[in-house]
Design a protein around this motif. Structure first.
Motif, PDB file in Angstrom:
ATOM      1  N   CYS A  10      28.822   3.963  17.271  1.00  0.00           N
ATOM      2  CA  CYS A  10      28.719   2.602  17.810  1.00  0.00           C
ATOM      3  C   CYS A  10      27.269   2.379  18.213  1.00  0.00           C
ATOM      4  O   CYS A  10      26.416   3.230  17.984  1.00  0.00           O
ATOM      5  CB  CYS A  10      29.688   2.381  18.970  1.00  0.00           C
ATOM      6  SG  CYS A  10      29.285   3.208  20.513  1.00  0.00           S
ATOM      7  N   VAL A  42      23.994   4.775  16.501  1.00  0.00           N
ATOM      8  CA  VAL A  42      23.303   4.537  15.240  1.00  0.00           C
ATOM      9  C   VAL A  42      21.982   5.299  15.186  1.00  0.00           C
ATOM     10  O   VAL A  42      21.641   5.877  14.153  1.00  0.00           O
ATOM     11  CB  VAL A  42      23.058   3.025  15.015  1.00  0.00           C
ATOM     12  CG1 VAL A  42      22.183   2.791  13.796  1.00  0.00           C
ATOM     13  CG2 VAL A  42      24.378   2.305  14.851  1.00  0.00           C
ATOM     14  N   ALA A  57      32.660   3.537  11.979  1.00  0.00           N
ATOM     15  CA  ALA A  57      31.630   2.794  12.706  1.00  0.00           C
ATOM     16  C   ALA A  57      32.096   1.447  13.225  1.00  0.00           C
ATOM     17  O   ALA A  57      32.811   0.720  12.547  1.00  0.00           O
ATOM     18  CB  ALA A  57      30.424   2.586  11.796  1.00  0.00           C
ATOM     19  N   THR A  58      31.642   1.128  14.438  1.00  0.00           N
ATOM     20  CA  THR A  58      31.892  -0.197  15.015  1.00  0.00           C
ATOM     21  C   THR A  58      30.676  -1.089  14.863  1.00  0.00           C
ATOM     22  O   THR A  58      30.679  -2.216  15.342  1.00  0.00           O
ATOM     23  CB  THR A  58      32.257  -0.097  16.512  1.00  0.00           C
ATOM     24  OG1 THR A  58      31.134   0.453  17.213  1.00  0.00           O
ATOM     25  CG2 THR A  58      33.485   0.767  16.727  1.00  0.00           C
ATOM     26  N   THR A  59      29.638  -0.591  14.220  1.00  0.00           N
ATOM     27  CA  THR A  59      28.390  -1.324  14.045  1.00  0.00           C
ATOM     28  C   THR A  59      27.871  -1.073  12.636  1.00  0.00           C
ATOM     29  O   THR A  59      28.406  -0.238  11.910  1.00  0.00           O
ATOM     30  CB  THR A  59      27.358  -0.875  15.118  1.00  0.00           C
ATOM     31  OG1 THR A  59      26.231  -1.732  15.066  1.00  0.00           O
ATOM     32  CG2 THR A  59      26.936   0.562  14.920  1.00  0.00           C
ATOM     33  N   GLU A  60      26.824  -1.789  12.248  1.00  0.00           N
ATOM     34  CA  GLU A  60      26.241  -1.609  10.923  1.00  0.00           C
ATOM     35  C   GLU A  60      25.576  -0.239  10.821  1.00  0.00           C
ATOM     36  O   GLU A  60      24.904   0.196  11.751  1.00  0.00           O
ATOM     37  CB  GLU A  60      25.211  -2.696  10.636  1.00  0.00           C
ATOM     38  CG  GLU A  60      25.829  -4.060  10.393  1.00  0.00           C
ATOM     39  CD  GLU A  60      26.737  -4.088   9.177  1.00  0.00           C
ATOM     40  OE1 GLU A  60      26.363  -3.566   8.106  1.00  0.00           O
ATOM     41  OE2 GLU A  60      27.849  -4.635   9.304  1.00  0.00           O
ATOM     42  N   ILE A  61      25.751   0.402   9.692  1.00  0.00           N
ATOM     43  CA  ILE A  61      25.154   1.708   9.421  1.00  0.00           C
ATOM     44  C   ILE A  61      24.021   1.497   8.420  1.00  0.00           C
ATOM     45  O   ILE A  61      24.202   0.784   7.431  1.00  0.00           O
ATOM     46  CB  ILE A  61      26.215   2.682   8.843  1.00  0.00           C
ATOM     47  CG1 ILE A  61      27.358   2.876   9.830  1.00  0.00           C
ATOM     48  CG2 ILE A  61      25.581   4.002   8.445  1.00  0.00           C
ATOM     49  CD1 ILE A  61      26.960   3.449  11.178  1.00  0.00           C
ATOM     50  N   PRO A  62      22.851   2.110   8.653  1.00  0.00           N
ATOM     51  CA  PRO A  62      21.733   1.942   7.719  1.00  0.00           C
ATOM     52  C   PRO A  62      22.119   2.322   6.285  1.00  0.00           C
ATOM     53  O   PRO A  62      22.845   3.292   6.066  1.00  0.00           O
ATOM     54  CB  PRO A  62      20.667   2.902   8.260  1.00  0.00           C
ATOM     55  CG  PRO A  62      21.016   3.071   9.707  1.00  0.00           C
ATOM     56  CD  PRO A  62      22.511   2.971   9.773  1.00  0.00           C
ATOM     57  N   ALA A  63      21.637   1.559   5.327  1.00  0.00           N
ATOM     58  CA  ALA A  63      21.966   1.772   3.919  1.00  0.00           C
ATOM     59  C   ALA A  63      21.543   3.150   3.424  1.00  0.00           C
ATOM     60  O   ALA A  63      22.121   3.678   2.474  1.00  0.00           O
ATOM     61  CB  ALA A  63      21.328   0.684   3.067  1.00  0.00           C
ATOM     62  N   VAL A  69      31.564   5.406   4.841  1.00  0.00           N
ATOM     63  CA  VAL A  69      31.746   4.714   6.123  1.00  0.00           C
ATOM     64  C   VAL A  69      33.035   3.896   6.096  1.00  0.00           C
ATOM     65  O   VAL A  69      33.305   3.184   5.133  1.00  0.00           O
ATOM     66  CB  VAL A  69      30.549   3.772   6.415  1.00  0.00           C
ATOM     67  CG1 VAL A  69      30.781   2.985   7.703  1.00  0.00           C
ATOM     68  CG2 VAL A  69      29.249   4.551   6.478  1.00  0.00           C
ATOM     69  N   ARG A  71      34.853   0.964   8.406  1.00  0.00           N
ATOM     70  CA  ARG A  71      34.606  -0.005   9.482  1.00  0.00           C
ATOM     71  C   ARG A  71      35.731   0.087  10.507  1.00  0.00           C
ATOM     72  O   ARG A  71      36.905   0.030  10.171  1.00  0.00           O
ATOM     73  CB  ARG A  71      34.532  -1.424   8.921  1.00  0.00           C
ATOM     74  CG  ARG A  71      33.437  -1.609   7.904  1.00  0.00           C
ATOM     75  CD  ARG A  71      32.100  -1.624   8.564  1.00  0.00           C
ATOM     76  NE  ARG A  71      31.053  -1.607   7.549  1.00  0.00           N
ATOM     77  CZ  ARG A  71      29.900  -1.019   7.697  1.00  0.00           C
ATOM     78  NH1 ARG A  71      29.628  -0.390   8.805  1.00  0.00           N
ATOM     79  NH2 ARG A  71      28.996  -1.039   6.744  1.00  0.00           N
TER      80      ARG A  71
END
Length: 93
Positions: A10, A42, A57-63, A69, A71
């Motif tokens: 998160c 993150v 993940a509860t947030t964006e993960i770097p590409a 992943v 969501r």
């Protein structure tokens, strides 16, 4: 049986990841899947290649992160929670 490693990510590694980690741990245990469920943020992913089989993940993960992943927002809202938990279990089986 190989123990899988799941990173619960998160924004800060505290609040939402705690809720998600508990649900994931309980579901995997009930499904008989051995997994080490670890919380983080993150920023933990930016320091190099993390070792894990799956990120929830509860947030964006770097590409640049190459680990699969899932969501986790449904684990916070309850809407679609069963489908997400089933997806996590399937990916680790």
């Amino acid at each position: 049986m190989t123990t899988k490693k799941v990173l619960i990510i998160c924004g800060t590694g505290v609040a939402t990841s705690t809720v998600v980690a508990a649900k994931v741990r309980d579901h995997l245990a009930a499904a008989g899947i051995a997994a080490d469920v670890v919380q983080g943020k993150v920023m933990d992913l930016l320091g190099g290649a993390p070792e894990a089989d799956l990120i929830v993940a509860t947030t964006e993960i770097p590409a640049a992160v190459e680990i699969p992943v899932v969501r986790a927002l449904p684990l916070l809202t309850g809407v679609g929670q069963d489908a997400v938990l089933a997806d996590i279990a399937a990916r680790l089986s």
